[in-house]
Design a protein around this motif. Sequence first.
Motif, PDB file in Angstrom:
ATOM      1  N   UNK A 113       0.860  -1.190   0.000  1.00 61.78           N
ATOM      2  CA  UNK A 113       0.000   0.000   0.000  1.00 61.78           C
ATOM      3  C   UNK A 113       0.891   1.232   0.000  1.00 61.78           C
ATOM      4  N   UNK A 114       0.785   2.028  -1.036  1.00 61.57           N
ATOM      5  CA  UNK A 114       1.650   3.194  -1.206  1.00 61.57           C
ATOM      6  C   UNK A 114       0.788   4.449  -1.316  1.00 61.57           C
ATOM      7  N   UNK A 115       0.859   5.261  -0.262  1.00 62.08           N
ATOM      8  CA  UNK A 115      -0.043   6.401  -0.110  1.00 62.08           C
ATOM      9  C   UNK A 115       0.634   7.678  -0.608  1.00 62.08           C
ATOM     10  N   UNK A 116      -0.140   8.492  -1.289  1.00 63.34           N
ATOM     11  CA  UNK A 116       0.330   9.819  -1.716  1.00 63.34           C
ATOM     12  C   UNK A 116      -0.535  10.872  -1.030  1.00 63.34           C
ATOM     13  N   UNK A 117       0.118  11.806  -0.348  1.00 62.57           N
ATOM     14  CA  UNK A 117      -0.581  12.975   0.189  1.00 62.57           C
ATOM     15  C   UNK A 117      -0.179  14.183  -0.648  1.00 62.57           C
TER      16      UNK A 117
ATOM     17  N   UNK B  98       3.965   2.693   2.721  1.00 68.75           N
ATOM     18  CA  UNK B  98       4.680   3.955   2.846  1.00 68.75           C
ATOM     19  C   UNK B  98       3.781   5.105   2.428  1.00 68.75           C
ATOM     20  N   UNK B  99       4.215   6.296   2.787  1.00 69.41           N
ATOM     21  CA  UNK B  99       3.466   7.489   2.411  1.00 69.41           C
ATOM     22  C   UNK B  99       4.468   8.551   1.943  1.00 69.41           C
ATOM     23  N   UNK B 100       4.144   9.205   0.849  1.00 62.52           N
ATOM     24  CA  UNK B 100       4.981  10.294   0.347  1.00 62.52           C
ATOM     25  C   UNK B 100       4.122  11.551   0.283  1.00 62.52           C
ATOM     26  N   UNK B 101       4.719  12.646   0.741  1.00 67.06           N
ATOM     27  CA  UNK B 101       3.983  13.914   0.792  1.00 67.06           C
ATOM     28  C   UNK B 101       4.618  14.914  -0.170  1.00 67.06           C
TER      29      UNK B 101
ATOM     30  N   UNK C 178       1.145   8.522 -11.122  1.00 66.31           N
ATOM     31  CA  UNK C 178       1.061   7.891  -9.798  1.00 66.31           C
ATOM     32  C   UNK C 178      -0.122   6.924  -9.739  1.00 66.31           C
ATOM     33  N   UNK C 179      -1.245   7.353 -10.314  1.00 65.59           N
ATOM     34  CA  UNK C 179      -2.419   6.465 -10.349  1.00 65.59           C
ATOM     35  C   UNK C 179      -2.100   5.182 -11.109  1.00 65.59           C
ATOM     36  N   UNK C 180      -1.424   5.327 -12.246  1.00 66.67           N
ATOM     37  CA  UNK C 180      -1.050   4.152 -13.043  1.00 66.67           C
ATOM     38  C   UNK C 180      -0.173   3.187 -12.249  1.00 66.67           C
TER      39      UNK C 180
ATOM     40  N   UNK D  92      -4.446   7.869  -2.917  1.00 67.13           N
ATOM     41  CA  UNK D  92      -4.413   9.267  -2.494  1.00 67.13           C
ATOM     42  C   UNK D  92      -5.284   9.450  -1.256  1.00 67.13           C
ATOM     43  N   UNK D  93      -4.714  10.027  -0.189  1.00 67.76           N
ATOM     44  CA  UNK D  93      -5.510  10.324   1.007  1.00 67.76           C
ATOM     45  C   UNK D  93      -5.111  11.694   1.549  1.00 67.76           C
ATOM     46  N   UNK D  94      -5.903  12.185   2.497  1.00 63.56           N
ATOM     47  CA  UNK D  94      -5.490  13.381   3.226  1.00 63.56           C
ATOM     48  C   UNK D  94      -4.366  12.990   4.197  1.00 63.56           C
ATOM     49  N   UNK D  95      -3.684  13.996   4.706  1.00 65.89           N
ATOM     50  CA  UNK D  95      -2.603  13.722   5.649  1.00 65.89           C
ATOM     51  C   UNK D  95      -3.149  13.227   6.977  1.00 65.89           C
TER      52      UNK D  95
END
Length: 274
Positions: free
Chosen positions: A3-7, A227-230, A254-256, A261-264
Amino acid sequence: MARHIVCLSFDFDALSGFIARGLVTPTPISRGEFGVVGAERIAALLRRHAIRATWFIPGHTIETYPDACRAIHAAGHETAHHGWTHVPPANLSRAAEEAGLVRANDAIRRLTGADARGYRSPSWDLSPHTIELLLQHGFLYDSSMMGHDYLPYRARSGDVIALEQPTVFGAPTRLVEMPISWSLDDHPHFEYFRTEGVTLPGLRAASGVLENWFDDFDYMTRTTEWGVITYTCHPYVIGRGHRMLMLERLIERLKDRGAVFTTMEDAAREWAGR
Ligand SMILES: [Zn+2]
Protein backbone atom coordinates in the motif's frame (compact mmCIF):
# COMPACT_ATOMS: atom_id res chain seq x y z
CA MET A 1 -0.58 -6.44 0.22
CA ALA A 2 1.51 -3.40 -0.65
CA ARG A 3 0.00 0.00 0.00
CA HIS A 4 1.65 3.19 -1.21
CA ILE A 5 -0.04 6.40 -0.11
CA VAL A 6 0.33 9.82 -1.72
CA CYS A 7 -0.58 12.97 0.19
CA LEU A 8 -0.92 16.04 -1.97
CA SER A 9 -0.57 19.09 0.25
CA PHE A 10 -1.13 22.71 -0.69
CA ASP A 11 0.21 25.57 1.40
CA PHE A 12 -2.29 28.31 0.59
CA ASP A 13 -0.10 31.20 1.70
CA ALA A 14 -1.57 33.78 -0.71
CA LEU A 15 -0.35 37.17 0.58
CA SER A 16 0.83 36.01 4.00
CA GLY A 17 4.33 34.88 3.06
CA PHE A 18 5.12 38.15 1.31
CA ILE A 19 3.74 40.20 4.20
CA ALA A 20 5.78 38.21 6.73
CA ARG A 21 8.92 39.07 4.76
CA GLY A 22 7.98 42.75 4.65
CA LEU A 23 7.22 42.64 0.90
CA VAL A 24 4.04 44.72 0.89
CA THR A 25 4.34 46.82 -2.25
CA PRO A 26 1.76 46.16 -5.00
CA THR A 27 3.71 43.67 -7.11
CA PRO A 28 4.64 41.11 -4.43
CA ILE A 29 1.13 41.41 -3.05
CA SER A 30 -0.25 40.65 -6.52
CA ARG A 31 2.08 37.67 -6.72
CA GLY A 32 0.38 36.31 -3.62
CA GLU A 33 -3.05 37.17 -5.03
CA PHE A 34 -2.35 34.79 -7.89
CA GLY A 35 -2.64 32.03 -5.28
CA VAL A 36 -6.41 32.38 -5.43
CA VAL A 37 -6.34 31.77 -9.20
CA GLY A 38 -4.08 28.78 -8.65
CA ALA A 39 -6.28 27.41 -5.86
CA GLU A 40 -9.30 27.33 -8.17
CA ARG A 41 -7.31 25.47 -10.84
CA ILE A 42 -5.98 22.96 -8.31
CA ALA A 43 -9.45 22.36 -6.85
CA ALA A 44 -10.83 21.68 -10.35
CA LEU A 45 -7.99 19.23 -11.10
CA LEU A 46 -8.50 17.39 -7.81
CA ARG A 47 -12.24 17.20 -8.46
CA ARG A 48 -11.66 15.63 -11.89
CA HIS A 49 -9.45 12.99 -10.29
CA ALA A 50 -11.65 12.53 -7.18
CA ILE A 51 -8.69 13.27 -4.89
CA ARG A 52 -9.01 14.68 -1.38
CA ALA A 53 -5.98 16.74 -0.45
CA THR A 54 -4.72 18.65 2.58
CA TRP A 55 -4.61 22.43 2.52
CA PHE A 56 -2.42 24.19 5.08
CA ILE A 57 -4.03 27.62 5.28
CA PRO A 58 -2.73 30.54 7.37
CA GLY A 59 -5.36 32.41 9.37
CA HIS A 60 -4.46 35.47 7.33
CA THR A 61 -5.59 33.72 4.14
CA ILE A 62 -8.79 32.40 5.75
CA GLU A 63 -9.79 35.89 6.86
CA THR A 64 -8.64 37.65 3.66
CA TYR A 65 -10.19 35.14 1.23
CA PRO A 66 -13.05 33.49 3.13
CA ASP A 67 -14.96 32.45 -0.02
CA ALA A 68 -11.95 30.71 -1.58
CA CYS A 69 -11.28 28.86 1.69
CA ARG A 70 -14.94 27.88 2.11
CA ALA A 71 -14.89 26.40 -1.40
CA ILE A 72 -11.87 24.25 -0.52
CA HIS A 73 -13.55 22.97 2.64
CA ALA A 74 -16.85 22.38 0.83
CA ALA A 75 -15.03 20.24 -1.77
CA GLY A 76 -14.14 17.76 1.00
CA HIS A 77 -10.47 18.62 1.50
CA GLU A 78 -8.73 18.72 4.86
CA THR A 79 -8.01 22.19 6.24
CA ALA A 80 -4.87 22.19 8.37
CA HIS A 81 -3.00 24.80 10.40
CA HIS A 82 -0.23 26.99 8.95
CA GLY A 83 0.01 29.76 11.56
CA TRP A 84 -2.05 32.93 11.56
CA THR A 85 0.73 35.07 10.15
CA HIS A 86 3.40 33.36 8.03
CA VAL A 87 6.14 34.16 10.55
CA PRO A 88 8.09 30.97 11.44
CA PRO A 89 7.64 29.98 15.12
CA ALA A 90 11.42 29.90 15.56
CA ASN A 91 11.27 33.72 15.21
CA LEU A 92 8.52 34.15 17.84
CA SER A 93 8.36 34.17 21.63
CA ARG A 94 6.52 31.23 23.18
CA ALA A 95 3.56 33.49 24.05
CA ALA A 96 3.33 34.91 20.52
CA GLU A 97 3.59 31.43 19.03
CA GLU A 98 0.75 30.14 21.22
CA ALA A 99 -1.42 33.20 20.50
CA GLY A 100 -1.02 32.63 16.75
CA LEU A 101 -1.81 28.94 17.17
CA VAL A 102 -5.05 29.76 18.99
CA ARG A 103 -6.06 32.61 16.67
CA ALA A 104 -5.62 30.51 13.51
CA ASN A 105 -7.44 27.56 15.09
CA ASP A 106 -10.35 29.90 15.86
CA ALA A 107 -10.43 30.89 12.17
CA ILE A 108 -10.28 27.23 11.09
CA ARG A 109 -13.10 26.31 13.50
CA ARG A 110 -15.28 29.08 12.06
CA LEU A 111 -14.51 27.76 8.57
CA THR A 112 -14.88 24.01 9.10
CA GLY A 113 -16.64 23.57 12.44
CA ALA A 114 -13.65 21.73 13.93
CA ASP A 115 -10.12 22.38 15.16
CA ALA A 116 -7.23 21.58 12.84
CA ARG A 117 -5.68 18.15 13.43
CA GLY A 118 -2.54 18.88 11.47
CA TYR A 119 0.08 21.63 11.65
CA ARG A 120 2.81 22.74 9.27
CA SER A 121 5.05 25.60 10.33
CA PRO A 122 5.57 28.55 8.01
CA SER A 123 8.94 28.06 6.27
CA TRP A 124 9.36 24.69 8.00
CA ASP A 125 11.17 25.83 11.11
CA LEU A 126 9.84 24.88 14.54
CA SER A 127 10.66 26.58 17.81
CA PRO A 128 11.81 24.64 20.90
CA HIS A 129 8.21 24.99 22.17
CA THR A 130 6.25 23.92 19.10
CA ILE A 131 5.86 20.19 19.77
CA GLU A 132 4.70 20.77 23.34
CA LEU A 133 2.23 23.48 22.22
CA LEU A 134 0.82 21.27 19.45
CA LEU A 135 0.23 18.48 21.98
CA GLN A 136 -1.38 20.90 24.43
CA HIS A 137 -3.73 22.14 21.73
CA GLY A 138 -4.84 18.69 20.64
CA PHE A 139 -3.02 18.24 17.34
CA LEU A 140 -2.64 14.76 15.85
CA TYR A 141 0.29 15.46 13.55
CA ASP A 142 2.96 17.92 12.46
CA SER A 143 4.39 18.14 8.96
CA SER A 144 7.53 20.27 9.18
CA MET A 145 10.44 17.85 9.65
CA MET A 146 12.67 15.75 7.44
CA GLY A 147 13.75 12.71 9.48
CA HIS A 148 12.36 10.15 6.99
CA ASP A 149 10.89 10.14 3.52
CA TYR A 150 8.31 7.33 3.41
CA LEU A 151 7.47 6.63 7.05
CA PRO A 152 5.80 8.86 9.63
CA TYR A 153 7.38 8.81 13.08
CA ARG A 154 6.78 10.19 16.58
CA ALA A 155 8.04 13.75 17.05
CA ARG A 156 10.53 14.07 19.94
CA SER A 157 10.50 16.68 22.65
CA GLY A 158 13.46 17.83 24.72
CA ASP A 159 16.51 17.05 22.57
CA VAL A 160 19.69 18.41 24.14
CA ILE A 161 21.97 19.69 21.40
CA ALA A 162 25.36 21.26 22.03
CA LEU A 163 28.22 21.88 19.64
CA GLU A 164 30.85 19.89 21.46
CA GLN A 165 28.71 17.16 23.03
CA PRO A 166 26.96 14.13 21.58
CA THR A 167 23.29 14.85 21.08
CA VAL A 168 20.95 13.49 23.75
CA PHE A 169 17.58 12.77 22.17
CA GLY A 170 14.39 13.62 24.02
CA ALA A 171 11.48 11.22 24.39
CA PRO A 172 9.12 10.48 21.50
CA THR A 173 5.70 12.08 22.01
CA ARG A 174 2.19 11.20 20.81
CA LEU A 175 2.49 13.71 17.99
CA VAL A 176 2.82 12.00 14.61
CA GLU A 177 5.43 13.56 12.33
CA MET A 178 4.47 13.44 8.63
CA PRO A 179 7.86 14.20 7.10
CA ILE A 180 8.49 16.52 4.17
CA SER A 181 11.46 17.55 2.05
CA TRP A 182 12.53 20.62 0.11
CA SER A 183 13.08 18.34 -2.89
CA LEU A 184 9.35 17.52 -2.88
CA ASP A 185 8.31 21.18 -2.53
CA ASP A 186 7.49 23.21 -5.64
CA HIS A 187 8.80 26.48 -4.18
CA PRO A 188 12.60 26.08 -4.42
CA HIS A 189 12.41 24.47 -7.87
CA PHE A 190 10.18 27.04 -9.47
CA GLU A 191 9.94 30.32 -7.62
CA TYR A 192 12.30 33.08 -8.69
CA PHE A 193 12.95 35.21 -5.64
CA ARG A 194 15.21 38.21 -5.23
CA THR A 195 15.81 40.29 -2.15
CA GLU A 196 18.80 42.33 -1.14
CA GLY A 197 21.77 39.98 -1.13
CA VAL A 198 19.74 36.83 -1.92
CA THR A 199 18.65 35.46 -5.30
CA LEU A 200 16.84 32.12 -5.52
CA PRO A 201 16.91 31.27 -9.21
CA GLY A 202 13.95 28.82 -9.40
CA LEU A 203 12.27 28.66 -12.82
CA ARG A 204 13.34 25.07 -13.51
CA ALA A 205 11.76 23.00 -16.25
CA ALA A 206 8.67 21.28 -14.86
CA SER A 207 9.53 18.10 -16.80
CA GLY A 208 12.67 17.58 -14.71
CA VAL A 209 10.82 18.14 -11.44
CA LEU A 210 8.13 15.70 -12.59
CA GLU A 211 10.79 13.02 -13.12
CA ASN A 212 12.30 13.62 -9.66
CA TRP A 213 8.91 13.54 -7.97
CA PHE A 214 7.77 10.42 -9.77
CA ASP A 215 11.05 8.61 -9.08
CA ASP A 216 10.75 9.30 -5.35
CA PHE A 217 7.38 7.51 -5.43
CA ASP A 218 8.83 4.74 -7.58
CA TYR A 219 11.65 4.17 -5.09
CA MET A 220 9.10 3.92 -2.28
CA THR A 221 7.30 1.12 -4.13
CA ARG A 222 10.63 -0.74 -4.49
CA THR A 223 11.72 -0.39 -0.88
CA THR A 224 8.56 -0.43 1.27
CA GLU A 225 5.42 -2.53 1.60
CA TRP A 226 3.61 0.36 3.25
CA GLY A 227 4.68 3.95 2.85
CA VAL A 228 3.47 7.49 2.41
CA ILE A 229 4.98 10.29 0.35
CA THR A 230 3.98 13.91 0.79
CA TYR A 231 4.25 16.48 -1.99
CA THR A 232 4.06 20.16 -1.05
CA CYS A 233 2.78 22.76 -3.49
CA HIS A 234 1.83 26.42 -3.25
CA PRO A 235 -1.11 27.61 -5.36
CA TYR A 236 0.72 30.77 -6.44
CA VAL A 237 3.65 28.61 -7.63
CA ILE A 238 2.10 25.43 -9.06
CA GLY A 239 -0.90 27.36 -10.44
CA ARG A 240 1.01 28.53 -13.56
CA GLY A 241 0.02 26.69 -16.77
CA HIS A 242 3.04 24.48 -17.43
CA ARG A 243 3.22 23.49 -13.75
CA MET A 244 -0.48 22.61 -13.63
CA LEU A 245 0.17 20.27 -16.56
CA MET A 246 3.05 18.77 -14.61
CA LEU A 247 0.82 18.22 -11.57
CA GLU A 248 -1.80 16.55 -13.76
CA ARG A 249 0.82 14.28 -15.37
CA LEU A 250 2.18 13.41 -11.95
CA ILE A 251 -1.28 12.42 -10.69
CA GLU A 252 -1.89 10.28 -13.79
CA ARG A 253 1.46 8.49 -13.53
CA LEU A 254 1.06 7.89 -9.80
CA LYS A 255 -2.42 6.47 -10.35
CA ASP A 256 -1.05 4.15 -13.04
CA ARG A 257 1.51 2.87 -10.52
CA GLY A 258 -1.17 2.10 -7.94
CA ALA A 259 -0.88 5.13 -5.67
CA VAL A 260 -3.60 5.59 -3.04
CA PHE A 261 -4.41 9.27 -2.49
CA THR A 262 -5.51 10.32 1.01
CA THR A 263 -5.49 13.38 3.23
CA MET A 264 -2.60 13.72 5.65
CA GLU A 265 -4.92 13.25 8.62
CA ASP A 266 -6.10 9.91 7.23
CA ALA A 267 -2.52 8.82 6.47
CA ALA A 268 -1.38 9.80 9.97
CA ARG A 269 -4.24 7.82 11.54
CA GLU A 270 -3.54 4.82 9.33
CA TRP A 271 0.14 4.83 10.33
CA ALA A 272 -0.71 5.23 14.03
CA GLY A 273 -3.15 2.33 13.81
CA ARG A 274 -0.61 -0.08 12.31
ZN1 LIG B 1 3.63 28.61 3.73
